[in-house]
Design a protein around this motif. Structure first.
Motif, PDB file in Angstrom:
ATOM      1  N   ARG A 171       0.869  -1.233  -0.032  1.00 47.13           N
ATOM      2  CA  ARG A 171       0.111  -0.002  -0.159  1.00 47.13           C
ATOM      3  C   ARG A 171       0.932   1.170  -0.034  1.00 47.13           C
ATOM      4  O   ARG A 171       0.642   2.202  -0.617  1.00 47.13           O
ATOM      5  N   PHE A 172       1.927   1.227   0.666  1.00 45.21           N
ATOM      6  CA  PHE A 172       2.796   2.146   0.603  1.00 45.21           C
ATOM      7  C   PHE A 172       4.163   1.443   0.389  1.00 45.21           C
ATOM      8  O   PHE A 172       4.455   0.368   0.612  1.00 45.21           O
ATOM      9  N   MET A 173       5.120   2.567  -0.129  1.00 40.01           N
ATOM     10  CA  MET A 173       6.386   1.944  -0.746  1.00 40.01           C
ATOM     11  C   MET A 173       7.685   2.815  -0.427  1.00 40.01           C
ATOM     12  O   MET A 173       7.585   3.869  -0.209  1.00 40.01           O
ATOM     13  N   THR A 174       8.731   1.986  -0.071  1.00 43.95           N
ATOM     14  CA  THR A 174      10.001   2.927   0.026  1.00 43.95           C
ATOM     15  C   THR A 174      10.985   1.925  -0.407  1.00 43.95           C
ATOM     16  O   THR A 174      10.879   0.963  -0.863  1.00 43.95           O
ATOM     17  N   PHE A 175      12.293   2.623  -0.411  1.00 39.01           N
ATOM     18  CA  PHE A 175      13.177   1.603  -0.798  1.00 39.01           C
ATOM     19  C   PHE A 175      14.490   1.219   0.327  1.00 39.01           C
ATOM     20  O   PHE A 175      14.419   2.288   0.958  1.00 39.01           O
ATOM     21  N   GLN A 176      14.978   0.150  -0.186  1.00 39.97           N
ATOM     22  CA  GLN A 176      16.094  -0.342   0.925  1.00 39.97           C
ATOM     23  C   GLN A 176      17.169   0.854   1.478  1.00 39.97           C
ATOM     24  O   GLN A 176      17.236   1.036   2.518  1.00 39.97           O
ATOM     25  N   ASN A 177      17.543   1.427   0.343  1.00 36.60           N
ATOM     26  CA  ASN A 177      18.531   2.548   0.557  1.00 36.60           C
ATOM     27  C   ASN A 177      17.943   3.899   0.742  1.00 36.60           C
ATOM     28  O   ASN A 177      18.784   4.626   0.568  1.00 36.60           O
ATOM     29  N   GLY A 178      16.785   4.211   0.957  1.00 37.48           N
ATOM     30  CA  GLY A 178      16.277   5.388   1.082  1.00 37.48           C
ATOM     31  C   GLY A 178      15.481   5.864  -0.173  1.00 37.48           C
ATOM     32  O   GLY A 178      15.721   5.463  -1.304  1.00 37.48           O
ATOM     33  N   ALA A 179      14.696   7.034  -0.144  1.00 38.12           N
ATOM     34  CA  ALA A 179      14.110   7.292  -1.477  1.00 38.12           C
ATOM     35  C   ALA A 179      14.859   7.920  -2.640  1.00 38.12           C
ATOM     36  O   ALA A 179      14.404   7.865  -3.648  1.00 38.12           O
ATOM     37  N   GLN A 180      15.945   8.241  -2.106  1.00 37.71           N
ATOM     38  CA  GLN A 180      16.858   8.729  -3.011  1.00 37.71           C
ATOM     39  C   GLN A 180      17.289   7.723  -4.030  1.00 37.71           C
ATOM     40  O   GLN A 180      17.820   8.152  -5.272  1.00 37.71           O
ATOM     41  N   GLU A 181      16.986   6.528  -3.853  1.00 35.36           N
ATOM     42  CA  GLU A 181      17.408   5.317  -4.842  1.00 35.36           C
ATOM     43  C   GLU A 181      16.717   5.804  -6.031  1.00 35.36           C
ATOM     44  O   GLU A 181      17.384   5.324  -7.092  1.00 35.36           O
ATOM     45  N   LEU A 182      15.319   6.163  -6.103  1.00 34.26           N
ATOM     46  CA  LEU A 182      14.484   6.448  -7.363  1.00 34.26           C
ATOM     47  C   LEU A 182      15.218   7.363  -8.067  1.00 34.26           C
ATOM     48  O   LEU A 182      15.295   7.293  -9.233  1.00 34.26           O
ATOM     49  N   VAL A 183      15.694   8.508  -7.411  1.00 31.89           N
ATOM     50  CA  VAL A 183      16.450   9.504  -8.041  1.00 31.89           C
ATOM     51  C   VAL A 183      17.672   9.047  -8.703  1.00 31.89           C
ATOM     52  O   VAL A 183      17.926   9.144  -9.946  1.00 31.89           O
ATOM     53  N   GLU A 184      18.381   8.397  -7.902  1.00 28.98           N
ATOM     54  CA  GLU A 184      19.722   7.652  -8.684  1.00 28.98           C
ATOM     55  C   GLU A 184      19.384   7.064  -9.698  1.00 28.98           C
ATOM     56  O   GLU A 184      20.075   7.172 -10.725  1.00 28.98           O
ATOM     57  N   ALA A 185      18.417   6.130  -9.645  1.00 30.58           N
ATOM     58  CA  ALA A 185      18.199   5.285 -11.010  1.00 30.58           C
ATOM     59  C   ALA A 185      18.016   6.102 -11.937  1.00 30.58           C
ATOM     60  O   ALA A 185      18.066   5.559 -13.155  1.00 30.58           O
ATOM     61  N   LEU A 186      17.002   6.887 -11.930  1.00 35.63           N
ATOM     62  CA  LEU A 186      16.652   7.944 -12.912  1.00 35.63           C
ATOM     63  C   LEU A 186      17.718   8.655 -13.577  1.00 35.63           C
ATOM     64  O   LEU A 186      17.909   8.524 -14.841  1.00 35.63           O
ATOM     65  N   VAL A 187      18.603   9.358 -12.700  1.00 40.67           N
ATOM     66  CA  VAL A 187      19.558  10.119 -12.982  1.00 40.67           C
ATOM     67  C   VAL A 187      20.529   9.226 -14.110  1.00 40.67           C
ATOM     68  O   VAL A 187      20.992   9.338 -15.046  1.00 40.67           O
ATOM     69  N   ALA A 188      20.652   8.134 -13.533  1.00 38.45           N
ATOM     70  CA  ALA A 188      21.685   6.963 -14.106  1.00 38.45           C
ATOM     71  C   ALA A 188      21.306   6.662 -15.424  1.00 38.45           C
ATOM     72  O   ALA A 188      22.062   6.202 -16.427  1.00 38.45           O
ATOM     73  N   ARG A 189      19.721   6.614 -15.728  1.00 37.44           N
ATOM     74  CA  ARG A 189      19.418   6.338 -17.155  1.00 37.44           C
ATOM     75  C   ARG A 189      19.022   7.536 -17.943  1.00 37.44           C
ATOM     76  O   ARG A 189      18.709   7.158 -19.166  1.00 37.44           O
ATOM     77  N   LEU A 190      19.027   8.690 -17.554  1.00 42.27           N
ATOM     78  CA  LEU A 190      18.867   9.780 -18.500  1.00 42.27           C
ATOM     79  C   LEU A 190      19.805  10.094 -19.356  1.00 42.27           C
ATOM     80  O   LEU A 190      21.150  10.144 -18.877  1.00 42.27           O
ATOM     81  N   LYS A 191      19.655  10.121 -20.663  1.00 37.80           N
ATOM     82  CA  LYS A 191      20.864  10.352 -21.630  1.00 37.80           C
ATOM     83  C   LYS A 191      20.896  11.518 -22.128  1.00 37.80           C
ATOM     84  O   LYS A 191      21.623  12.018 -23.166  1.00 37.80           O
ATOM     85  N   GLY A 192      19.894  12.689 -21.664  1.00 34.03           N
ATOM     86  CA  GLY A 192      19.800  13.974 -22.326  1.00 34.03           C
ATOM     87  C   GLY A 192      20.999  14.828 -21.774  1.00 34.03           C
ATOM     88  O   GLY A 192      21.979  14.225 -21.099  1.00 34.03           O
ATOM     89  N   ASP A 193      20.867  16.126 -22.078  1.00 34.85           N
ATOM     90  CA  ASP A 193      21.634  16.888 -21.543  1.00 34.85           C
ATOM     91  C   ASP A 193      21.394  17.375 -20.239  1.00 34.85           C
ATOM     92  O   ASP A 193      20.343  18.262 -20.001  1.00 34.85           O
ATOM     93  N   LEU A 194      21.955  16.859 -19.231  1.00 38.02           N
ATOM     94  CA  LEU A 194      21.888  17.340 -17.706  1.00 38.02           C
ATOM     95  C   LEU A 194      22.802  18.128 -17.152  1.00 38.02           C
ATOM     96  O   LEU A 194      24.045  17.908 -17.098  1.00 38.02           O
ATOM     97  N   ARG A 195      22.319  19.326 -16.555  1.00 39.14           N
ATOM     98  CA  ARG A 195      23.418  20.212 -16.014  1.00 39.14           C
ATOM     99  C   ARG A 195      22.987  20.673 -14.457  1.00 39.14           C
ATOM    100  O   ARG A 195      21.863  21.209 -14.288  1.00 39.14           O
ATOM    101  N   LEU A 196      23.922  20.305 -13.655  1.00 36.89           N
ATOM    102  CA  LEU A 196      23.860  20.736 -12.223  1.00 36.89           C
ATOM    103  C   LEU A 196      24.524  22.060 -12.047  1.00 36.89           C
ATOM    104  O   LEU A 196      25.207  22.584 -12.998  1.00 36.89           O
TER     105      LEU A 196
END
Ligand SMILES: Cc1cc2nc3c(=O)[nH]c(=O)nc-3n(C[C@H](O)[C@H](O)[C@H](O)COP(=O)(O)OP(=O)(O)OC[C@H]3O[C@@H](n4cnc5c(N)ncnc54)[C@H](O)[C@@H]3O)c2cc1C
Length: 476
Positions: free
Chosen positions: A224-249
């Motif tokens: 009913r609720f979900m989270t990640f073993q290593n915290g919510a940021q796992e979702l962000v890290e997985a996304l960033v790792a797969r984005l192939k566009g022009d990403l700028r911090l």
């Protein structure tokens, strides 16, 4: 990127902006994108920190969102798209061992019939009024109302004051008297419209959930609720790792203007980026500033959306130093109690793996009832929080370590009529400019993912429509 390809610039690299980028990449590969994030990290309010333990191991601290509801399917769907389902953990029921502070003392929120009858939280009259809920006529006119109006209408004033108000105000860090039900808790109005009331709706939805054990597209059953073993940021890290566009911090935008039909974004380093469409995934008060010249009417509307302060402090203790007679997973603190903090989550009770064995992790929310606390130094804030933990839970031991995050003027408030305001803002936007994120149509992570996707769809549809028309013109 080829100049002939339609190009979208996304501003803001929180979960909304990242989801928009992912959606463009997945659904319209002929479109290129640039994602501009002002800070030096991705994820915005999604932040997980690892804090070392004393004798090995570490505490996993989610400073912002900790778990996502799956009834709104977008976070779960994104997780499955990214192949992350194996990292999902069930944080357990959000309502188990939940307490509300009542005249200075934690009182358990009664969620079983027996606990409800025995609970000292409400008077006999208040309980009787709640039990009449199934017989209250349903409102089905689609008009907005405040959370307070809704709860009082269906369950009575005492239910609002004593527990539903504090719980919902704790979740949204806001005042139920002004908060729009259609933006923040539309599910309650949906239950009323569909089943005639909350009790009937809860039963109906439980039955429906039982029948839908497997999600429609064959993914494994979702909690009913979900989270990640290593915290919510796992979702962000997985996304960033797969984005192939022009990403700028670290991308500081100086100005946004037009050249012909395209937007021209000038960065602080002098670089200019041309965009066929511009998607703002920043909080409305940030976006308002950029639109003052480009879309003054929309900017005025954006400036009307209030953003409050919010912050969290996570504290680590030895388990033996913080033993309570009864387990507490969460404590909601109504504003009427006039305390300095808004809520407490006992993270390591809900999710034991978030702390090394023998240690406890407690998270405190602040910034709602005492907004000035976000400006306090760490030691001053810690001292106030420790005093509150002592007064409410009897915890006197000093924490072994702690981490603080503050978001001044960054927690959006949806007042009654909010969705009409958002409609009016969107109607005042120039062609090719889109808005998405927590300031608009719901602030939970699944809402943000949905809005990022929707805005990306709208931008891509327009651009690819244009490309098609241009091609027809050239060929014709
Ligand atoms: C303490 C806390 C607890 C929460 N708990 C939950 C929860 O348990 N479950 C849940 O579903 N939701 C929860 N939420 C809500 C949810 O986390 C947020 O609403 C959501 O993460 C917001 O995402 P966003 O991308 O829209 O905005 P943000 O995360 O605010 O991202 C906006 C991004 O824009 C960047 N930016 C700002 N200005 C500029 C600029 N000028 N140029 C470029 N970039 C810029 C910022 O640096 C930031 O990275 C919580 C929020 C908080 C604060």
């Amino acid at each position: 990127m080829r100049d002939s390809q339609p190009h979208i610039v996304i501003i803001g690299g929180g979960i909304t902006g990242l989801s928009a980028a992912w959606h463009i990449q997945q659904t319209t590969p002929e479109t290129t994108y640039t994602l501009l994030e002002k800070s030096n990290r991705w994820g915005g309010k999604v932040i997980t920190e690892k804090m070392p333990g004393l004798d090995g191991g570490h505490f996993t601290i989610d400073a912002g969102p900790e778990s996502f509801i799956t009834r709104k399917p977008e976070a779960w769907e994104l997780t499955c798209e990214l192949g992350l389902a194996d990292s999902v953990i069930d944080p357990g029921s959000e309502t188990r061992h939940m307490f509300v502070l009542d005249t200075g003392k934690p009182v358990e929120i009664p969620l079983s019939p027996v606990k409800f009858i025995r609970s000292p939280l409400m008077s006999a009259g208040g309980k009787l009024r709640m039990l009449q809920e199934p017989f209250v006529p349903a409102k089905r006119d689609g008009e907005d109302e405040s959370l307070a109006q809704f709860v009082t209408r269906r369950l009575g004033r005492e239910a609002l004051d004593k527990f539903i108000g504090p719980v919902l105000a704790g979740i949204y860090n806001t005042n139920p008297e002004t908060q729009s039900i259609l933006t923040t808790s539309p599910v309650m109005r949906e239950m009323e419209a569909e089943y005639g009331g909350l009790f009937k709706g809860a039963i109906g939805r439980m039955r429906a959930a039982r029948h839908a054990k497997m999600s429609a597209n064959g993914h494994p059953p979702k909690p009913r609720f979900m989270t990640f073993q290593n915290g919510a940021q796992e979702l962000v890290e997985a996304l960033v790792a797969r984005l192939k566009g022009d990403l700028r911090l670290g991308a500081e935008i100086l100005r946004i203007g037009h050249t012909g039909a395209r937007y021209e974004i000038t960065l602080a380093n002098g670089e200019q980026i041309l965009a066929d469409a511009l998607l703002f995934a920043t909080p409305a008060n940030v976006t308002a500033h950029y639109l003052e010249v480009l879309a003054p009417q929309a900017a005025k509307g954006l400036a009307k959306i209030r953003h409050e302060n919010i912050g969290t402090i996570s504290l680590a203790f030895r388990e033996t130093d913080v033993q309570l007679p009864n387990p507490i997973n969460g404590l909601m603190i109504p504003r009427r109690e006039k305390r300095a903090i808004d809520a407490i989550t006992w993270t390591s009770n809900k999710m034991p793996a978030r702390a090394p064995v023998g240690y406890a992790l407690i998270r405190v929310f602040f910034g709602g009832s005492a907004p000035h606390l976000v400006e306090y130094t760490n030691p001053a804030l810690l001292s106030i929080v420790r005093e509150e933990l002592r007064a409410m839970l009897g915890i006197t031991a000093p924490p072994l370590d702690y981490r603080i995050q503050r978001w001044p003027h960054s927690f959006p408030q949806a007042d009654v009529g909010h969705l009409d305001l958002v409609d009016a803002i969107e109607a005042a936007l120039p062609d090719g400019l889109y808005l998405a994120g927590s300031s608009y149509r719901g602030l939970g992570v699944p809402d943000c993912i949905r809005q990022g996707r929707d805005a990306a769809d709208k931008a891509a549809a327009r651009l690819n429509g244009n490309t098609f028309i241009n091609q027809l013109k050239i060929e014709g």
